[in-house]
Scaffold this active site. Structure first.
Site, PDB file in Angstrom:
ATOM      1  N   MET A   1      47.576 -66.790  24.725  1.00  0.00           N
ATOM      2  CA  MET A   1      46.625 -67.205  23.695  1.00  0.00           C
ATOM      3  C   MET A   1      45.461 -67.925  24.322  1.00  0.00           C
ATOM      4  SD  MET A   1      45.757 -67.665  20.596  1.00  0.00           S
ATOM      5  CE  MET A   1      47.265 -67.007  19.911  1.00  0.00           C
ATOM      6  N   CYS A   2      44.280 -67.545  23.905  1.00  0.00           N
ATOM      7  CA  CYS A   2      43.102 -68.196  24.464  1.00  0.00           C
ATOM      8  C   CYS A   2      42.081 -68.389  23.359  1.00  0.00           C
ATOM      9  CB  CYS A   2      42.452 -67.330  25.533  1.00  0.00           C
ATOM     10  SG  CYS A   2      43.568 -66.834  26.830  1.00  0.00           S
ATOM     11  N   GLY A   3      41.119 -69.259  23.639  1.00  0.00           N
ATOM     12  CA  GLY A   3      39.943 -69.350  22.802  1.00  0.00           C
ATOM     13  C   GLY A   3      38.799 -68.739  23.583  1.00  0.00           C
ATOM     14  N   ARG A  28      43.062 -73.997  21.286  1.00  0.00           N
ATOM     15  CA  ARG A  28      43.761 -72.737  21.514  1.00  0.00           C
ATOM     16  C   ARG A  28      44.061 -72.511  22.987  1.00  0.00           C
ATOM     17  NH1 ARG A  28      43.209 -68.617  17.632  1.00  0.00           N
ATOM     18  NH2 ARG A  28      43.293 -67.066  19.270  1.00  0.00           N
ATOM     19  N   ASN A  76      41.706 -62.312  25.072  1.00  0.00           N
ATOM     20  CA  ASN A  76      42.690 -63.074  24.317  1.00  0.00           C
ATOM     21  C   ASN A  76      43.701 -62.064  23.811  1.00  0.00           C
ATOM     22  OD1 ASN A  76      44.091 -64.850  22.705  1.00  0.00           O
ATOM     23  ND2 ASN A  76      42.649 -64.659  21.003  1.00  0.00           N
TER      24      ASN A  76
END
Ligand SMILES: *[C@@H]1O[C@H](CO)[C@@H](O)[C@H](O)[C@H]1NC(C)=O
Ligand SMILES: *[C@@H]1O[C@H](CO)[C@@H](O)[C@H](O)[C@H]1NC(C)=O
Ligand SMILES: CC(=O)N[C@H]1CO[C@H](CO)[C@@H](O)[C@@H]1O
Length: 616
Positions: A1-3, A28, A76
């Site tokens: 999970m990434c922003g 995030r 993401n």
């Protein structure tokens, strides 16, 4: 999970990421943050790429990831299949390697068509000065866009924040109908943002059903969305839905029209059913395996402190059939010594109001003055959190303990008071849910946020005592997609009664098509805020293809009683997996099961705009 985020500007003004958006992005991806810019003088444009990474497994791969040619990737997503990712490799790196050798848009679309798993992407193609962006076929990861009303500035981001009252311009979800490309040199020359659209299509020769104009509302005059000139498309990762409605005349399901386990058993005797049921169990089991075995590394601090019964997997758990099946299948694939967290959220029942102070919630055994004695086995609990999902959740836990007595099941009772709800909604959830804005988005967004945060009371196996427990799992499985595909909602029955199988199958196809804008973007933003990752086994590409290819009458029989006919095939699978009473629980929507809807104004319609989501 990434922003992930990108700001593209053709205006001489600054190319900046608003602080409020940055803050929400960092939640995030708390483990690593980096900004990279690209500037070209003539014709003039500037881009800012900002990536915030949650470390899931292997060694940390910083983003934006850059290769020697200057290509930039912000990814993401998860590759669960389709492209080879070796045990020592990182999926972000593998995607970049594949993209950077592509000579044209057909190649880029080809790579993204092959990926199995959820994703949102921002990709800067250095040689052609192009930015690509988009979301996977179902839209399992969030991506929002915003166009400035005056300056020529486009912002794309995983999560935003509510516009303040004086801001007019809205954020919108990037429609998961295809991917998009900006040719920056071309845009800069014309001082216009022309966004080229590459649609998902179901078969190579199938025309796109998506009209890009319709999906992009409120465009300022400098921007437009157009079909890509070469007519390139992406091949959908699932087969088209079987629209057949000519059910065989003899197709009758069950003798007894009673809602009972016996009726399910009787249906399971039909050999044709058995085969389908076994296939469904297999394909779902594999989907769960991919999602529970592709795991975050344990957080180093916990490893050092020697805590070894750390949980990796949590399930949003109501005790209903969708979450019960996920639990049984997770039990197959999670190593025997590992606990599994079952996250069960309840909002305080108003009719059983007790002490107003939230700090005392749930602590005082049977202390509620006027209430009848608690009938539940957990004597500590006052009735005020005994919402429907809590009761079925406990019953579900008993079934699981019976089926798999060796497993440590952490049933987390997550109890939320009105005060806590209001605080979190104002401060965080309203920003996360945005731009979704209905009463239903509010209810589900809040329920999912508290559930996935995973702070609650856990009952020890002997039932004697409850203690505060915080889930350490970074992966949260949710049952979303089962109702949409197997006709679980009451509106399906309504449609079936009025328009028969034909109406029903059309309704199902429509709902699967809009699941990204209705649910998935919102749920991803909400769960991602805890630095956790939502995973959706019912939306695994193989599961969807399996269900899509079946005719509708094999998935559900809405002439049967509630609790049996809706999601019939899944109920049969549940029985096959050894589940008992939970296999015939009627569908109960989360907002009612958790009683969050009860807390609020009961005269609201679910589709109304929610006033509570508006922030000052
Ligand atoms: C790739 O690296 C990112 C960032 O470190 C991490 O979150 C992700 O889990 C890794 N993926 C794999 C398959 O190792
Ligand atoms: C749809 O279902 C019918 C009935 O089982 C079957 O004969 C047909 O081949 C299916 N169509 C597709 C496209 O799978
Ligand atoms: C989840 C989160 O941190 N939300 C923040 C998003 O940005 C707004 C505006 O700065 C904050 O008020 C929220 O708390």
């Amino acid at each position: 999970m990434c922003g992930i985020c990108c700001v593209v500007s053709l205006s001489p003004g600054a190319c900046v990421l608003p602080d409020r958006v940055r803050k929400n992005l960092t939640n995030r991806g708390p483990d690593h943050s980096k900004d990279v810019t690209r500037t070209v003088i003539t014709p003039a444009f500037r881009c800012l790429f900002s990536a915030h990474v949650l470390h899931m497994k292997g060694s940390l791969t910083p983003q934006p990831l850059e290769d020697s040619a200057g290509n930039l990737l912000l990814w993401n997503g998860e590759v669960f299949g389709g492209l080879e990712v070796g045990p020592e490799e990182n999926d972000t790196e593998v995607i970049l390697q594949h993209l950077s050798v592509q000579a044209d848009s057909t190649g880029i679309c080809g790579v993204l068509s092959r990926v199995r798993g959820p994703w949102a992407i921002l990709y800067y193609e250095a040689a052609r000065h192009c930015i690509w962006f988009g979301r996977d076929y179902f839209g399992r990861r969030s991506l929002l866009w915003h166009l400035d009303q005056e300056e020529v500035v486009l912002t794309l981001t995983s999560v935003a924040s509510c516009p303040s009252a004086y801001e007019q311009s809205q954020w919108h979800e990037v429609a998961a109908a295809g991917i998009y490309r900006l040719d920056l040199e071309d845009c800069a020359r014309h001082k216009e943002l022309t966004i080229e659209f590459f649609p998902w299509v179901c078969a190579a020769d199938h025309p796109s059903v998506h009209n890009p104009d319709y999906m992009w509302e409120d465009l300022p005059s400098y921007a437009s969305v157009v079909p890509n000139p070469s007519g390139v498309s992406l091949l959908a990762p699932v087969c088209a839905m079987n629209m057949s409605t000519s059910a065989p005349k003899i197709y009758k399901n069950v003798q007894s029209s009673q809602l009972s386990l016996e009726a399910l058993e009787e249906l399971l005797l039909n050999t044709d059913n058995v085969e389908k049921v076994n296939q469904l169990v297999e394909v779902l089991s594999e989907a769960v395996r991919r999602r529970v075995q592709s795991l975050p590394c344990s957080s180093p601090s916990l490893e050092q402190s020697g805590i070894n019964d750390q949980t990796d997997i949590a399930i949003l758990f109501s005790g209903g059939i969708d979450s019960m099946i996920l639990a049984v299948l997770a039990d197959r694939h999670v190593p025997a010594g590992k606990p599994i967290d079952l996250l069960n959220v309840a909002f305080k029942l108003q009719e059983a109001k007790m002490q107003p102070q939230s700090s005392k919630k749930g602590k005082k055994p049977n202390s509620s003055p006027a209430d009848e004695p608690c009938k539940q086995r957990d004597h500590y609990l006052t009735r005020c959190f005994d919402v429907p999902d809590r009761i079925t959740g406990r019953a579900g836990l008993l079934e699981l303990q019976h089926l798999s007595p060796e497993r440590k099941w952490n049933f987390l009772e997550i109890n939320i008071t009105p005060e806590e709800l209001q605080g979190a909604r104002q401060e965080r959830i309203s920003h996360l849910v945005h731009p979704s804005d209905t009463v239903l988005d509010d209810s589900i967004g809040c329920a999912v946020w508290f559930a996935s945060r995973g702070i609650g009371m856990a009952t020890a196996t002997d039932c004697a005592e409850q203690k505060q427990h915080t889930s350490t799992a970074k992966v949260v499985l949710t049952g979303i997609g089962a109702d949409e595909q197997l006709a679980g909602y009451s509106r399906h029955k309504v449609r079936f009664k009025s328009d028969g199988l034909e109406g029903l199958v059309k309704e199902l196809a429509m709902e699967l098509g809009r699941i990204s804008s209705r649910n998935l973007g919102r749920d991803d933003r909400v769960i991602g805020d805890h630095g956790k990752e939502a995973r959706f086994p019912y939306l695994d590409e193989d599961v969807v293809s399996f269900l899509n290819q079946l005719p509708v009458w094999e998935k559900a029989d809405l002439s049967l009683p509630r609790g049996l006919g809706e999601k019939l095939l899944l109920r049969l699978a549940a029985r096959r997996l050894g589940l008992g009473p939970s296999a015939i629980l009627p569908k109960r929507a989360m907002q009612f099961g958790s009683r969050i809807a009860k807390m609020e104004n009961s005269h609201e319609k679910a589709s109304d705009k929610c006033k509570r989501l508006i922030t000052e």
